[in-house]
Write a protein that holds these residues in place. Structure first.
Motif, PDB file in Angstrom:
ATOM      1  N   ASP A 102       0.730  -1.278  -0.008  1.00 19.99           N
ATOM      2  CA  ASP A 102      -0.033  -0.144  -0.110  1.00 19.99           C
ATOM      3  C   ASP A 102       0.764   1.234  -0.248  1.00 19.99           C
ATOM      4  O   ASP A 102       0.269   2.397   0.352  1.00 19.99           O
ATOM      5  CB  ASP A 102      -1.000   0.120   1.180  1.00 19.99           C
ATOM      6  CG  ASP A 102      -1.913  -1.085   1.023  1.00 19.99           C
ATOM      7  OD1 ASP A 102      -2.292  -1.623   0.026  1.00 19.99           O
ATOM      8  OD2 ASP A 102      -2.281  -1.601   2.297  1.00 19.99           O
ATOM      9  N   LYS A 105      -0.054   4.403  -2.293  1.00 23.35           N
ATOM     10  CA  LYS A 105      -1.416   4.852  -2.064  1.00 23.35           C
ATOM     11  C   LYS A 105      -1.502   6.302  -1.441  1.00 23.35           C
ATOM     12  O   LYS A 105      -0.542   6.659  -0.766  1.00 23.35           O
ATOM     13  CB  LYS A 105      -2.293   4.095  -1.165  1.00 23.35           C
ATOM     14  CG  LYS A 105      -2.725   2.667  -1.950  1.00 23.35           C
ATOM     15  CD  LYS A 105      -3.727   1.843  -1.138  1.00 23.35           C
ATOM     16  CE  LYS A 105      -4.123   0.632  -1.867  1.00 23.35           C
ATOM     17  NZ  LYS A 105      -5.045  -0.137  -0.896  1.00 23.35           N
ATOM     18  N   ALA A 106      -2.447   7.154  -1.841  1.00 19.86           N
ATOM     19  CA  ALA A 106      -2.513   8.517  -1.543  1.00 19.86           C
ATOM     20  C   ALA A 106      -2.644   8.605  -0.023  1.00 19.86           C
ATOM     21  O   ALA A 106      -1.858   9.657   0.501  1.00 19.86           O
ATOM     22  CB  ALA A 106      -3.705   9.192  -2.264  1.00 19.86           C
ATOM     23  N   LYS A 107      -3.163   7.849   0.487  1.00 22.29           N
ATOM     24  CA  LYS A 107      -3.356   8.068   2.215  1.00 22.29           C
ATOM     25  C   LYS A 107      -1.981   7.999   2.666  1.00 22.29           C
ATOM     26  O   LYS A 107      -1.503   8.524   3.610  1.00 22.29           O
ATOM     27  CB  LYS A 107      -4.259   6.992   2.718  1.00 22.29           C
ATOM     28  CG  LYS A 107      -4.529   7.125   4.101  1.00 22.29           C
ATOM     29  CD  LYS A 107      -5.604   5.862   4.697  1.00 22.29           C
ATOM     30  CE  LYS A 107      -5.744   6.049   6.282  1.00 22.29           C
ATOM     31  NZ  LYS A 107      -6.408   4.852   6.460  1.00 22.29           N
ATOM     32  N   LYS A 108      -1.455   6.825   2.218  1.00 23.05           N
ATOM     33  CA  LYS A 108       0.149   6.700   2.804  1.00 23.05           C
ATOM     34  C   LYS A 108       1.011   7.738   2.422  1.00 23.05           C
ATOM     35  O   LYS A 108       1.904   8.301   3.378  1.00 23.05           O
ATOM     36  CB  LYS A 108       0.784   5.500   2.170  1.00 23.05           C
ATOM     37  CG  LYS A 108      -0.079   4.171   2.644  1.00 23.05           C
ATOM     38  CD  LYS A 108       0.641   3.891   4.265  1.00 23.05           C
ATOM     39  CE  LYS A 108      -0.094   2.136   4.463  1.00 23.05           C
ATOM     40  NZ  LYS A 108       0.220   1.972   5.838  1.00 23.05           N
ATOM     41  N   LEU A 110       0.402  11.018   1.875  1.00 26.05           N
ATOM     42  CA  LEU A 110      -0.575  12.083   2.563  1.00 26.05           C
ATOM     43  C   LEU A 110       0.317  12.112   4.202  1.00 26.05           C
ATOM     44  O   LEU A 110       0.742  13.143   4.761  1.00 26.05           O
ATOM     45  CB  LEU A 110      -1.721  12.324   2.569  1.00 26.05           C
ATOM     46  CG  LEU A 110      -2.158  12.859   1.328  1.00 26.05           C
ATOM     47  CD1 LEU A 110      -3.955  12.667   1.433  1.00 26.05           C
ATOM     48  CD2 LEU A 110      -1.860  14.458   1.198  1.00 26.05           C
ATOM     49  N   THR A 111       0.010  10.985   4.676  1.00 21.55           N
ATOM     50  CA  THR A 111       0.629  10.499   6.043  1.00 21.55           C
ATOM     51  C   THR A 111       2.380  10.833   6.026  1.00 21.55           C
ATOM     52  O   THR A 111       2.768  11.505   6.790  1.00 21.55           O
ATOM     53  CB  THR A 111       0.381   9.312   6.440  1.00 21.55           C
ATOM     54  OG1 THR A 111      -0.866   8.998   6.417  1.00 21.55           O
ATOM     55  CG2 THR A 111       1.193   8.868   7.952  1.00 21.55           C
TER      56      THR A 111
END
Length: 277
Positions: A102, A105-108, A110-111
């Protein structure tokens, strides 16, 4: 030289950093530096719990403690450079993705970008302290000042409250992931002996749970400051840790949390050795 060729070369160099030994070294230096800070903060908090020290149990106190050691100035610069490595590692994850299925992925991403901003600020404060510019100020004063300025903004009370809820939720999330040993996904478990794995789990679970508790408590104080519209009720790391001694369990709860932060420092050293980056 062709501009597009130059851009392609720069892009390839950046990707090589993101995937090569430079990224590996930056990550491990950063994790080691993080471990040093948490270890020192935990030790200072333990001394406060036993009434042996009135120094700040936060990053500023840790830096001041380190500065008093032999070759303290050299150690401070090394710590700051290590944290720069941590920031660059997180930046590379934001730009090119992290390890794991993952990781892109965009979420990772951004984190990782948020972590880059955080560690860039921490690195700047440590290097400022090393240069004698006073970058290690009290976390309590900084927290109150930032809260007061935020509350002056339109809907500032709501912003502070939302930020406090976010920090508290992050604390619960950090503690829960530690107890569930989610960090196993990031470790080279095959390179550890069974005994080493058990020791790493002790530091990972105990340290992560304590770190999560501190975040959750700090977030709760921010929410209280917003609800009461009193910025002084926001607490930095030092005041948050001291607040554990004001519970019915007395200083023994602070002892447990402080010992947990020491464990998290040791866990960071283990991550520096065995984390997949």
């Amino acid at each position: 030289m062709n501009t597009s060729a130059t851009a392609r070369t720069a892009g390839m160099d950046a990707r090589r950093f993101a995937k090569g030994s430079a990224r590996d070294g930056a990550a491990r230096a950063g994790l080691t530096a993080r471990g040093v800070i948490y270890l020192l903060v935990g030790v200072l908090a333990l001394q406060i719990a036993f009434g042996e020290n009135n120094q700040q149990a936060d990053r500023g106190g840790a830096l001041a403690e380190l500065a008093e050691k032999p070759f303290g100035a050299v150690l401070l610069w090394a710590l700051g450079i290590g944290l720069v490595g941590m920031a660059l590692w997180r930046l590379s994850e934001a730009l090119f993705g992290a390890v794991g299925p993952d990781g892109r992925k965009a979420k990772k991403r951004l984190t990782s970008a948020a972590r880059f901003v955080f560690y860039a600020f921490v690195a700047y404060s440590v290097l400022s302290f090393a240069a004698g510019s006073g970058g290690g100020g009290s976390s309590d004063k900084q927290s109150k000042d930032v809260t007061a300025r935020a509350m002056e903004l339109p809907a500032g009370q709501w912003l502070v409250g939302a930020a406090g809820v976010g920090v508290a939720v992050a604390g619960v999330w950090i503690g829960a992931r530690a107890v569930l040993r989610k960090y196993h996904d990031k470790l080279k478990l095959g390179e550890m002996s069974p005994r080493t794995r058990r020791l790493v789990d002790i530091t990972g679970v105990g340290g992560g749970a304590a770190r999560g508790a501190v975040f959750a408590a700090a977030g709760a104080f921010a929410v209280r400051a917003a609800v009461d519209y009193q910025p002084d009720k926001a607490k930095g790391l030092d005041d948050t840790l001291r607040s554990f001694a004001d519970t019915p369990l007395g200083p023994w709860l602070l002892v447990c949390v402080a010992a947990g932060l020491v464990l998290f420092g040791l866990f960071s050293f283990a991550m520096a050795r065995w984390r997949r980056v």
